[in-house]
Structures are given as C-alpha cells and as structure tokens.
Write a protein that holds these residues in place. Structure first.
Motif, mmCIF file in Angstrom:
data_model
loop_
_atom_site.group_PDB
_atom_site.id
_atom_site.type_symbol
_atom_site.label_atom_id
_atom_site.label_comp_id
_atom_site.label_asym_id
_atom_site.label_seq_id
_atom_site.Cartn_x
_atom_site.Cartn_y
_atom_site.Cartn_z
ATOM 1 N N UNK A 1 20.889 -16.888 76.412
ATOM 2 C CA UNK A 1 19.514 -17.416 76.633
ATOM 3 C C UNK A 1 18.567 -16.271 76.437
ATOM 4 N N UNK A 2 17.503 -16.406 75.628
ATOM 5 C CA UNK A 2 16.736 -15.399 75.195
ATOM 6 C C UNK A 2 15.245 -15.699 75.623
ATOM 7 N N UNK A 3 14.425 -14.994 76.394
ATOM 8 C CA UNK A 3 12.967 -15.218 76.871
ATOM 9 C C UNK A 3 12.282 -14.089 76.416
ATOM 10 N N UNK A 4 11.385 -14.370 75.505
ATOM 11 C CA UNK A 4 10.511 -13.513 74.572
ATOM 12 C C UNK A 4 11.326 -12.423 74.140
ATOM 13 N N UNK A 5 12.708 -12.943 73.417
ATOM 14 C CA UNK A 5 13.397 -11.677 72.780
ATOM 15 C C UNK A 5 14.451 -10.858 73.594
ATOM 16 N N UNK A 6 14.222 -11.150 75.085
ATOM 17 C CA UNK A 6 14.970 -10.283 75.822
ATOM 18 C C UNK A 6 16.166 -11.319 76.477
ATOM 19 N N UNK A 7 17.348 -11.003 76.202
ATOM 20 C CA UNK A 7 18.481 -11.744 77.116
ATOM 21 C C UNK A 7 18.546 -11.902 78.358
ATOM 22 N N UNK A 8 18.647 -13.045 78.929
ATOM 23 C CA UNK A 8 18.628 -13.430 80.108
ATOM 24 C C UNK A 8 20.195 -13.004 80.713
ATOM 25 N N UNK A 9 20.401 -12.555 81.962
ATOM 26 C CA UNK A 9 21.733 -12.316 82.351
ATOM 27 C C UNK A 9 21.699 -13.043 83.841
ATOM 28 N N UNK A 10 22.353 -14.000 84.055
ATOM 29 C CA UNK A 10 22.544 -14.615 85.223
ATOM 30 C C UNK A 10 21.067 -15.595 85.436
ATOM 31 N N UNK A 11 20.816 -15.708 86.766
ATOM 32 C CA UNK A 11 19.666 -16.601 87.204
ATOM 33 C C UNK A 11 18.296 -15.846 87.210
ATOM 34 N N UNK A 12 17.276 -16.633 87.335
ATOM 35 C CA UNK A 12 15.704 -16.092 87.482
ATOM 36 C C UNK A 12 15.707 -15.195 88.573
ATOM 37 N N UNK A 13 16.431 -15.485 89.650
ATOM 38 C CA UNK A 13 16.589 -14.713 90.891
ATOM 39 C C UNK A 13 17.343 -13.355 90.758
ATOM 40 N N UNK A 14 18.264 -13.034 89.676
ATOM 41 C CA UNK A 14 18.869 -11.815 89.516
ATOM 42 C C UNK A 14 18.104 -10.906 88.967
ATOM 43 N N UNK A 15 17.216 -11.187 87.871
ATOM 44 C CA UNK A 15 16.465 -10.349 87.255
ATOM 45 C C UNK A 15 15.017 -10.969 86.716
ATOM 46 N N UNK A 16 14.097 -10.495 86.746
ATOM 47 C CA UNK A 16 12.706 -11.231 86.265
ATOM 48 C C UNK A 16 12.805 -11.333 84.922
ATOM 49 N N UNK A 17 12.323 -12.298 84.426
ATOM 50 C CA UNK A 17 12.054 -12.657 82.935
ATOM 51 C C UNK A 17 10.852 -11.719 82.472
ATOM 52 N N UNK A 18 10.764 -11.470 81.237
ATOM 53 C CA UNK A 18 9.485 -10.786 80.675
ATOM 54 C C UNK A 18 8.238 -11.734 80.861
ATOM 55 N N UNK A 19 8.294 -13.026 81.079
ATOM 56 C CA UNK A 19 7.151 -13.901 81.174
ATOM 57 C C UNK A 19 7.475 -14.715 82.343
ATOM 58 N N UNK A 20 6.395 -15.491 83.030
ATOM 59 C CA UNK A 20 6.696 -16.468 84.005
ATOM 60 C C UNK A 20 6.718 -17.781 83.318
ATOM 61 N N UNK A 21 7.533 -18.564 84.125
ATOM 62 C CA UNK A 21 7.831 -19.951 83.471
ATOM 63 C C UNK A 21 7.525 -20.946 84.755
ATOM 64 N N UNK A 22 6.841 -21.827 84.505
ATOM 65 C CA UNK A 22 6.461 -22.922 85.557
ATOM 66 C C UNK A 22 7.052 -24.211 85.379
ATOM 67 N N UNK A 23 7.516 -24.924 86.133
ATOM 68 C CA UNK A 23 8.183 -26.088 86.150
ATOM 69 C C UNK A 23 7.650 -27.302 87.111
ATOM 70 N N UNK A 24 7.639 -28.340 86.535
ATOM 71 C CA UNK A 24 6.924 -29.686 86.953
ATOM 72 C C UNK A 24 8.044 -30.635 87.183
ATOM 73 N N UNK A 25 8.641 -30.658 88.437
ATOM 74 C CA UNK A 25 9.801 -31.473 88.622
ATOM 75 C C UNK A 25 9.745 -33.041 88.359
ATOM 76 N N UNK A 26 10.565 -33.861 88.152
ATOM 77 C CA UNK A 26 10.452 -35.090 87.931
ATOM 78 C C UNK A 26 9.971 -36.030 89.120
ATOM 79 N N UNK A 27 10.375 -35.562 90.465
ATOM 80 C CA UNK A 27 9.854 -36.186 91.390
ATOM 81 C C UNK A 27 8.778 -35.581 92.257
#
Length: 260
Positions: free
Chosen positions: A62-88
């Motif tokens: 998984x690459x976020x703005x060209x940077x490979x993500x390792x693990x989950x978002x809580x493990x290391x910050x992505x180079x950009x912020x990603x917001x999510x709107x859940x179904x419920x």
C-alpha cells in the motif's frame, strides 16, 4: 495524467477461509472521484479500510503519496491525512452533534472549547446543518446523521495543516436513505469536492445506481477479489462486459453468482 495519491499493489486479504481480496491492484489519482462497485461481499469495504489504515493486508503493498505504508495507521503516520465516512455514520449516541463533530479536537488539540465550537459550526454549515449542534444523534433523521458524519470527517486542526484530509473515503453513504435524501447526500459529496475546496479526491463504495452516476468520475468493478473492469460513468451504458451488464440490469442470470 494526474499523479497517483493511493496505490494498492497485489493486495490480498482473507478472513479465515474466505479470500476477500486476491492480489488486487487499485489506484486513486489526485483530484478524482472513484467509485468502487460490485456485488455484496466482494471486498469493497475491506479495500476502504485497508486504504484508511484500519486494516492491514495479508500480502501486497500500500502506497500513500508514493510512500509505502508499514502496518496500520496507528503504527506510523501517513504523509497525508485520510478521512472516512462509515456506512452507519458511527456517531457516539451519548454525545451531542457538536461533541461528535469536534471529538478529535477535544481529545487531541490545545484549542479552547469556544474555538472548537466555532470550527464545528463552520463544518455543520458546510453540510447544511446550521443550528443542530446541541442535538443528539437520536434526534436526527438518517440523512442528517450521515451529514454529521461528513462534518466530522472533514474536521481538521487549524494549528496542524497536515490534519486536513487530502482524501475522503465514503462507505455506502446513501444506504438506507430514500431517493430525495440520497440526492441531498450525493450533491453534498460533489459540493465538498468541487465547491468548498475541502477535499478534491475521494473514493466511494456504493451499490446505488444514482449515487454511482452522480458522484463518480471513474468506476472500478470488484469481483472475486480483483478489479475486473474499469471505466467512466458514460462507459456503463455502452460496455459489453457481461459483469457490468448483469450488475446494472439486475439480471439473476449471468457470470455473477447469486448467493442464496
């Protein structure tokens, strides 16, 4: 050609013996509106959660703005912020609308309560909900709760520009809504992209024909763990792909296996 902002390469994910994603590839480009469609249970919401960093793939990159993500978002910050709107909507029932929308700022910023309240009111105005900050989720209609979740997703800390979402992810935002409420939500999604300047890039998971046609620039069709087709909204009605023809006609006969 726009630059890729998110790339999934050979991503696989299984839950027990159920293989949901099977070496799937997907790219989201800067400034585009991408719809991820397909039959139920084919991994669409799973892809969103992997993009958001809430779920780790079993294999692939998984690459976020060209940077490979390792693990989950809580493990290391992505180079950009990603917001999510859940179904419920996923609102806290015991908190007011104001407290829901401003939750992250109340928990993780040094802003005063009055500053947070002002920012919350700005976001509520953006989604057409002025004056409902003191209400509880149970006092709102389904469509209003969806819009509150939009306001929460676009909330950011003015003291930290990196907190502003560069990408929004929508998981079935019009599910369970009547046609008029769905149109309100569909228009709002486009408004947030094009008019307010909040976030120009998003991916949306949906089954609803009107939502696909109103909110998407490009469509990818997910089935049997892979992207099987992609094209524009205009391509829907001219495609000779049997998966697309069956999906949009609602025909029970075709290559898509009908469960049950």
């Amino acid at each position: 050609m726009a630059e890729p902002i998110i790339e999934l390469k050979g991503v696989s994910k299984a839950f027990g013996n159920n293989v949901v994603l099977d070496e799937a590839d997907l790219t989201l480009y800067q400034g585009e509106a991408l719809a991820i469609i397909g039959p139920s249970g084919t991994g669409k919401s799973t892809i969103l959660r992997i993009i958001a960093g809430l779920l780790a793939p079993d294999a692939g990159e998984v690459y976020i703005q060209g940077q490979q993500r390792k693990g989950l978002i809580e493990d290391a910050a992505d180079p950009i912020s990603i917001g999510m709107v859940f179904q419920q909507a996923a609102l806290f029932d015991s908190l007011t609308v104001e407290e829901n929308v401003g939750f992250l700022l109340y928990q993780h910023s040094q802003l005063s309560r009055s500053q947070i309240r002002e920012l919350v009111n700005q976001k509520l105005e953006m989604v057409g909900l002025t004056g409902v900050g003191d209400r509880y989720p149970s006092e709102l209609s389904g469509g209003m709760r969806k819009r509150v979740s939009f306001a929460r997703a676009i909330m950011s800390n003015p003291d930290n520009v990196k907190d502003s979402p560069a990408v929004l992810l929508y998981d079935e935002p019009t599910a369970g809504l009547d046609p008029i409420a769905s149109t309100v939500i569909e228009n709002l999604i486009r408004q947030l992209q094009c008019t307010t300047g909040v976030c120009s890039t998003y991916a949306i998971v949906t089954h609803q024909d009107s939502t696909i046609r109103r909110t998407a620039d490009r469509i990818v069709f997910l089935y049997q763990g892979k992207v099987q087709w992609e094209g524009s909204v205009k391509d829907i009605d001219t495609s000779d792909n049997p998966l697309i023809q069956q999906f949009f006609s609602g025909n029970v006969e075709g290559p898509i296996q009908v469960i049950g």
